[in-house]
Design a protein around this motif. Structure first.
Motif, PDB file in Angstrom:
ATOM      1  N   VAL A 236       0.852  -1.192   0.000  1.00 55.09           N
ATOM      2  CA  VAL A 236       0.000   0.000   0.000  1.00 55.09           C
ATOM      3  C   VAL A 236       0.886   1.239   0.000  1.00 55.09           C
ATOM      4  O   VAL A 236       1.807   1.352   0.822  1.00 55.09           O
ATOM      5  N   PHE A 237       0.622   2.149  -0.928  1.00 52.16           N
ATOM      6  CA  PHE A 237       1.290   3.456  -0.919  1.00 52.16           C
ATOM      7  C   PHE A 237       0.326   4.473  -0.320  1.00 52.16           C
ATOM      8  O   PHE A 237      -0.857   4.469  -0.666  1.00 52.16           O
ATOM      9  N   LEU A 238       0.853   5.335   0.503  1.00 48.73           N
ATOM     10  CA  LEU A 238       0.054   6.498   0.906  1.00 48.73           C
ATOM     11  C   LEU A 238       0.367   7.621  -0.074  1.00 48.73           C
ATOM     12  O   LEU A 238       1.531   7.996  -0.255  1.00 48.73           O
ATOM     13  N   VAL A 239      -0.664   8.139  -0.713  1.00 47.95           N
ATOM     14  CA  VAL A 239      -0.484   9.278  -1.610  1.00 47.95           C
ATOM     15  C   VAL A 239      -1.075  10.493  -0.917  1.00 47.95           C
ATOM     16  O   VAL A 239      -2.274  10.556  -0.659  1.00 47.95           O
ATOM     17  N   ILE A 240      -0.197  11.421  -0.564  1.00 48.67           N
ATOM     18  CA  ILE A 240      -0.675  12.657   0.061  1.00 48.67           C
ATOM     19  C   ILE A 240      -0.962  13.636  -1.076  1.00 48.67           C
ATOM     20  O   ILE A 240      -0.037  14.199  -1.664  1.00 48.67           O
ATOM     21  N   ASN A 241      -2.238  13.790  -1.396  1.00 45.89           N
ATOM     22  CA  ASN A 241      -2.628  14.614  -2.549  1.00 45.89           C
ATOM     23  C   ASN A 241      -2.875  16.072  -2.123  1.00 45.89           C
ATOM     24  O   ASN A 241      -2.967  16.373  -0.943  1.00 45.89           O
ATOM     25  N   LYS A 242      -2.970  16.917  -3.107  1.00 46.59           N
ATOM     26  CA  LYS A 242      -3.286  18.351  -2.928  1.00 46.59           C
ATOM     27  C   LYS A 242      -2.162  19.086  -2.185  1.00 46.59           C
ATOM     28  O   LYS A 242      -2.443  19.993  -1.394  1.00 46.59           O
ATOM     29  N   ILE A 243      -0.900  18.696  -2.423  1.00 43.63           N
ATOM     30  CA  ILE A 243       0.188  19.400  -1.722  1.00 43.63           C
ATOM     31  C   ILE A 243       0.324  20.847  -2.201  1.00 43.63           C
ATOM     32  O   ILE A 243       0.980  21.649  -1.556  1.00 43.63           O
ATOM     33  N   ASP A 244      -0.325  21.167  -3.308  1.00 39.57           N
ATOM     34  CA  ASP A 244      -0.332  22.580  -3.733  1.00 39.57           C
ATOM     35  C   ASP A 244      -1.049  23.452  -2.709  1.00 39.57           C
ATOM     36  O   ASP A 244      -0.882  24.673  -2.686  1.00 39.57           O
ATOM     37  N   LEU A 245      -1.856  22.836  -1.817  1.00 42.67           N
ATOM     38  CA  LEU A 245      -2.585  23.606  -0.804  1.00 42.67           C
ATOM     39  C   LEU A 245      -1.810  23.697   0.512  1.00 42.67           C
ATOM     40  O   LEU A 245      -2.263  24.317   1.465  1.00 42.67           O
ATOM     41  N   LEU A 246      -0.635  23.066   0.554  1.00 44.36           N
ATOM     42  CA  LEU A 246       0.100  22.951   1.820  1.00 44.36           C
ATOM     43  C   LEU A 246       1.313  23.877   1.800  1.00 44.36           C
ATOM     44  O   LEU A 246       1.953  24.039   0.766  1.00 44.36           O
ATOM     45  N   LYS A 247       1.640  24.448   2.971  1.00 48.90           N
ATOM     46  CA  LYS A 247       2.882  25.230   3.063  1.00 48.90           C
ATOM     47  C   LYS A 247       4.063  24.266   2.992  1.00 48.90           C
ATOM     48  O   LYS A 247       4.027  23.193   3.586  1.00 48.90           O
ATOM     49  N   LYS A 248       5.109  24.671   2.285  1.00 50.25           N
ATOM     50  CA  LYS A 248       6.270  23.786   2.065  1.00 50.25           C
ATOM     51  C   LYS A 248       6.794  23.168   3.359  1.00 50.25           C
ATOM     52  O   LYS A 248       7.051  21.978   3.432  1.00 50.25           O
ATOM     53  N   GLU A 249       6.930  23.982   4.403  1.00 54.30           N
ATOM     54  CA  GLU A 249       7.555  23.492   5.640  1.00 54.30           C
ATOM     55  C   GLU A 249       6.670  22.485   6.391  1.00 54.30           C
ATOM     56  O   GLU A 249       7.138  21.790   7.280  1.00 54.30           O
ATOM     57  N   ALA A 250       5.399  22.411   6.000  1.00 52.25           N
ATOM     58  CA  ALA A 250       4.499  21.475   6.695  1.00 52.25           C
ATOM     59  C   ALA A 250       4.606  20.057   6.155  1.00 52.25           C
ATOM     60  O   ALA A 250       4.159  19.110   6.789  1.00 52.25           O
ATOM     61  N   LEU A 251       5.235  19.898   4.987  1.00 55.42           N
ATOM     62  CA  LEU A 251       5.204  18.598   4.309  1.00 55.42           C
ATOM     63  C   LEU A 251       6.031  17.509   5.009  1.00 55.42           C
ATOM     64  O   LEU A 251       5.534  16.414   5.262  1.00 55.42           O
ATOM     65  N   LEU A 252       7.301  17.839   5.351  1.00 54.31           N
ATOM     66  CA  LEU A 252       8.151  16.795   5.949  1.00 54.31           C
ATOM     67  C   LEU A 252       7.612  16.280   7.280  1.00 54.31           C
ATOM     68  O   LEU A 252       7.538  15.060   7.482  1.00 54.31           O
ATOM     69  N   PRO A 253       7.184  17.173   8.192  1.00 55.59           N
ATOM     70  CA  PRO A 253       6.587  16.668   9.440  1.00 55.59           C
ATOM     71  C   PRO A 253       5.366  15.789   9.183  1.00 55.59           C
ATOM     72  O   PRO A 253       5.146  14.790   9.873  1.00 55.59           O
ATOM     73  N   LEU A 254       4.599  16.132   8.169  1.00 51.53           N
ATOM     74  CA  LEU A 254       3.408  15.348   7.847  1.00 51.53           C
ATOM     75  C   LEU A 254       3.806  13.938   7.397  1.00 51.53           C
ATOM     76  O   LEU A 254       3.260  12.935   7.870  1.00 51.53           O
ATOM     77  N   ILE A 255       4.795  13.865   6.515  1.00 49.74           N
ATOM     78  CA  ILE A 255       5.266  12.557   6.035  1.00 49.74           C
ATOM     79  C   ILE A 255       5.807  11.732   7.202  1.00 49.74           C
ATOM     80  O   ILE A 255       5.497  10.554   7.340  1.00 49.74           O
ATOM     81  N   ASP A 256       6.598  12.391   8.079  1.00 46.87           N
ATOM     82  CA  ASP A 256       7.155  11.680   9.240  1.00 46.87           C
ATOM     83  C   ASP A 256       6.063  11.131  10.139  1.00 46.87           C
ATOM     84  O   ASP A 256       6.162  10.001  10.622  1.00 46.87           O
ATOM     85  N   ALA A 257       5.027  11.923  10.352  1.00 46.38           N
ATOM     86  CA  ALA A 257       3.934  11.487  11.229  1.00 46.38           C
ATOM     87  C   ALA A 257       3.285  10.222  10.678  1.00 46.38           C
ATOM     88  O   ALA A 257       3.019   9.269  11.419  1.00 46.38           O
ATOM     89  N   TYR A 258       3.069  10.191   9.376  1.00 44.90           N
ATOM     90  CA  TYR A 258       2.474   8.990   8.769  1.00 44.90           C
ATOM     91  C   TYR A 258       3.431   7.809   8.845  1.00 44.90           C
ATOM     92  O   TYR A 258       3.041   6.675   9.100  1.00 44.90           O
ATOM     93  N   ARG A 259       4.725   8.095   8.615  1.00 36.84           N
ATOM     94  CA  ARG A 259       5.703   7.000   8.569  1.00 36.84           C
ATOM     95  C   ARG A 259       5.806   6.294   9.915  1.00 36.84           C
ATOM     96  O   ARG A 259       5.921   5.078   9.981  1.00 36.84           O
ATOM     97  N   THR A 260       5.744   7.053  11.000  1.00 42.20           N
ATOM     98  CA  THR A 260       5.865   6.415  12.312  1.00 42.20           C
ATOM     99  C   THR A 260       4.587   5.659  12.687  1.00 42.20           C
ATOM    100  O   THR A 260       4.643   4.701  13.435  1.00 42.20           O
ATOM    101  N   ARG A 261       3.460   6.084  12.157  1.00 40.97           N
ATOM    102  CA  ARG A 261       2.195   5.498  12.586  1.00 40.97           C
ATOM    103  C   ARG A 261       1.732   4.279  11.779  1.00 40.97           C
ATOM    104  O   ARG A 261       1.099   3.395  12.308  1.00 40.97           O
ATOM    105  N   TYR A 262       2.027   4.275  10.485  1.00 43.16           N
ATOM    106  CA  TYR A 262       1.463   3.224   9.619  1.00 43.16           C
ATOM    107  C   TYR A 262       2.539   2.592   8.739  1.00 43.16           C
ATOM    108  O   TYR A 262       3.503   3.260   8.364  1.00 43.16           O
ATOM    109  N   PRO A 263       2.319   1.293   8.378  1.00 43.01           N
ATOM    110  CA  PRO A 263       3.342   0.584   7.599  1.00 43.01           C
ATOM    111  C   PRO A 263       3.188   0.758   6.082  1.00 43.01           C
ATOM    112  O   PRO A 263       3.171  -0.227   5.358  1.00 43.01           O
TER     113      PRO A 263
END
Ligand code: GDP
Ligand code: MG
Length: 300
Positions: A115-142
């Motif tokens: 399963v891939f997680l696809v985080i869509n609509k990143i055009d709506l996200l501030k650049k600096e918010a992206l890495l913490p978001l990815i990390d949060a998912y990585r620690t929580r789900y396989p």
């Protein structure tokens, strides 16, 4: 070495599944609107590469179902991911994950396919918010991969295609390499009409509407397709809204649908629309079936 396989696109309503499918395929095979629950069937979109055939299966959004139409939508989505070689689970970067997202993420833990997680609509996200978001998912789900992208703008979609090809099994193509969908023309035409009426009408009308093609006649000598379609709604009042004052609403739906059809089929289109009432069709198995939302998933 040739690779091929089925890739299910799943997620909550409105996260951008159909937009991503169209982007991956490079053709508008799935209708998209800003309203949730636009997609009602399994929509197949095929991307043919030199060394691979990727068969993407777009699904209705997964949500807690109340009516039998809604149950059909959720079942259709679940069936699609049971048969997939890979699952793309979409989430909307612009929104906090809620109960429905978590329900989907949790249910994917038991999947044996990647399963891939696809985080869509990143055009709506501030650049600096992206890495913490990815990390949060990585620690929580396989998730096998976490891929941020924008289906609408096309950012990072190539990376998704690359990672997908890497994971697909070896095998011959499932479809002829000229095809980009297995959906019949009649179904695509009906969907184009449903997209326009969903965009133009308000409140419950889009959810109460089904489109059935009564006639689809391709006059190849004249490069003209004659289409007669019926829009079914649940109540007289909805019929009135769809027709509009002096028929203006229906005329506008037809005008917009015809423009899309002419581009898609590369032909002139003669389109006639009718509106009919089938009381409570979203609650009756017989009508659901008649309108292509019953029995085995897929199209009619
Ligand atoms: P689905 O219900 O998951 O199939 O979602 P749709 O593909 O129908 O899209 C829902 C809405 O989200 C539409 O208004 C799309 O234009 C919008 N959308 C989809 N992808 C993106 C994206 O990458 N960025 C932004 N800003 N909007 C998007
Ligand atoms: Mg959709």
């Amino acid at each position: 070495m040739f690779k091929s396989g089925f890739i299910a696109i799943i997620g909550k309503p409105n996260v951008g599944k159909s937009t991503l499918l169209n982007r991956l395929v490079g053709e508008k095979v799935a209708i998209t609107t800003h309203k949730p629950q636009t997609t009602r069937n399994r929509i197949t979109g095929i991307r043919n590469l030199e060394n691979a055939q990727l068969v993407f299966v777009d699904t209705p959004g997964i949500h807690r179902a109340h009516t039998i139409l809604n149950r059909f939508l959720v079942d259709t989505a679940r069936q699609a991911f049971m048969n997939a070689d890979l699952i793309l689970c979409l989430t909307d970067a612009g929104k906090e994950p809620d109960e429905d997202d978590r329900m989907i993420f949790e249910s994917l833990r038991e999947m044996t396919v990647p399963v891939f997680l696809v985080i869509n609509k990143i055009d709506l996200l501030k650049k600096e918010a992206l890495l913490p978001l990815i990390d949060a998912y990585r620690t929580r789900y396989p998730f096998r991969e976490i891929i941020p992208l924008s289906a609408l703008k096309g950012f990072n979609v190539d990376r998704l295609i690359g990672c997908t090809v890497d994971l697909l099994p070896e095998g011959p193509p499932h479809f002829h390499p000229d095809l980009f969908t297995d959906l019949p023309e009649r179904f695509l035409a009906a969907e184009m009409i449903r997209e326009k009426l969903t965009l133009i009408t308000q409140r419950e009308v889009p959810y109460a509407a089904a489109v059935v093609i009564d006639q689809f006649k391709d006059d190849e000598a004249k490069n003209l397709i004659r289409i007669q379609a019926a829009i079914y709604v649940e109540k007289e009042s909805q019929k009135g809204i769809l027709i509009g004052r002096k028929g203006q609403m229906l005329k506008e739906i037809g005008r917009q649908a015809r423009i899309d059809m002419e581009a898609f089929f590369s032909a002139r289109i003669y389109l006639e629309l009718f509106v009919r009432v089938r009381k409570n069709w979203t609650r009756e198995a017989r009508w659901l079936h008649e309108f292509g939302y019953g029995g085995k998933s897929g199209t009619s």
